[in-house]
Enzyme design. Sequence first.
Site, short mmCIF file in Angstrom:
data_model
loop_
_atom_site.label_atom_id
_atom_site.label_comp_id
_atom_site.label_asym_id
_atom_site.label_seq_id
_atom_site.Cartn_x
_atom_site.Cartn_y
_atom_site.Cartn_z
CB SER A 1 -20.22 -28.16 28.99
OG SER A 1 -19.64 -29.13 28.14
CG HIS B 1 -22.96 -26.91 25.78
ND1 HIS B 1 -23.38 -26.03 24.80
CD2 HIS B 1 -21.70 -27.28 25.44
CE1 HIS B 1 -22.41 -25.87 23.91
NE2 HIS B 1 -21.39 -26.62 24.27
CG ASP C 1 -19.26 -29.67 24.15
OD1 ASP C 1 -19.49 -28.71 23.39
OD2 ASP C 1 -19.09 -29.54 25.38
CG MET D 1 -15.84 -32.83 20.46
SD MET D 1 -14.51 -32.73 21.65
CE MET D 1 -15.11 -31.42 22.71
CG HIS E 1 -20.73 -26.93 20.40
ND1 HIS E 1 -19.72 -26.53 21.25
CD2 HIS E 1 -20.31 -26.59 19.15
CE1 HIS E 1 -18.73 -26.00 20.56
NE2 HIS E 1 -19.05 -26.02 19.28
CG MET F 1 -17.01 -28.64 18.28
SD MET F 1 -16.39 -28.76 19.97
CE MET F 1 -17.84 -29.40 20.77
CG MET G 1 -16.07 -22.22 19.72
SD MET G 1 -16.91 -23.18 21.00
CE MET G 1 -15.56 -23.67 22.09
CG ASP H 1 -18.68 -23.81 24.62
OD1 ASP H 1 -18.23 -24.14 25.72
OD2 ASP H 1 -18.96 -24.63 23.71
C1 DX5 Z 1 -14.97 -27.25 24.13
C2 DX5 Z 1 -16.45 -27.42 24.32
C3 DX5 Z 1 -16.97 -26.81 25.56
C4 DX5 Z 1 -16.37 -27.34 26.83
C5 DX5 Z 1 -16.27 -26.18 27.75
O1 DX5 Z 1 -14.64 -27.64 22.84
O2 DX5 Z 1 -17.17 -26.85 23.25
O3 DX5 Z 1 -18.38 -26.87 25.62
O4 DX5 Z 1 -17.11 -28.36 27.44
O5 DX5 Z 1 -15.57 -26.58 28.87
P1 DX5 Z 1 -15.02 -25.56 29.95
O6 DX5 Z 1 -16.20 -24.81 30.50
O7 DX5 Z 1 -14.40 -26.47 30.95
O8 DX5 Z 1 -14.03 -24.66 29.26
ZN ZN Z 2 -19.41 -26.66 23.50
#
Ligand code: DX5
Ligand code: ZN
Length: 216
Positions: free
Chosen positions: A8, A33, A35, A37, A66, A68, A137, A175
């Site tokens: 990620s 990956h 993210d 947000m 992903h 969010m 999650m 994740d």
């Molecule tokens: C959290 C993200 C994850 C995050 C995971 O909201 O969706 O993808 O990067 O990070 P770790 O592996 O550090 O928990």
């Molecule tokens: Zn994620």
Amino acid sequence: MSRFVAPSLLSADFLNLRHDLDMIAESQADLIHCDIMDGVFVPNISFGMPVLRAIRRCATKPLDVHLMIVQPERYVRDFREAGADWLSVHYEASIHLHRTLSQIRKEGMKAGIVLNPHSPVSLLENSLEEADFVLLMSVNPGFGGQSFIPSTFEKISRLKEMILQKNLKILIEVDGGVGLDNAKALYNAGADILVAGNAVFSSKNPKETIAQIKNI
Ligand code: DX5
Ligand code: ZN
């Protein structure tokens, strides 16, 4: 059953993204990956299209994006154009999930449904057929480096059962809080793809850590 690893980028060095992407290119990682947000669906803001487009320019592996964000259906085409190959939307953020998933597939991407830790897998009963993968999650979304929520194991088993019962080929991605301490148990429980941010990027040798997770 696959054993994929998706580092990620949330935990990558944003001043040296190319360096981290080169490391991923040389590693055994299967997906990258990303993210996204919006500060509304989750209490954090990460990065958007311009950064994703830049990542796409030097990434050599599929981008697993992903979302969010609220109303993810508004941006399906934009994320495709920015370089997403896999696109997942939260069940909790999607009023017309069925339509959004078919929109994602129509754009030529793999379509994923994401479930927050509090959402039971039974919610997927009527939408599994429309998905290529489900992202469970295992932390509350929003931040890297949080602790893994153990009840995820039961959700993986239940989801696996549902997938087998329906005779579908859907990958299970996990994740949040994934690392060398739980990767083996997660693959054994039925996870196909493990996302790892902190575990990879805070380790001394990220490339080696990716290999260790994959071959654990
Ligand atoms: C959290 C993200 C994850 C995050 C995971 O909201 O969706 O993808 O990067 O990070 P770790 O592996 O550090 O928990
Ligand atoms: Zn994620």
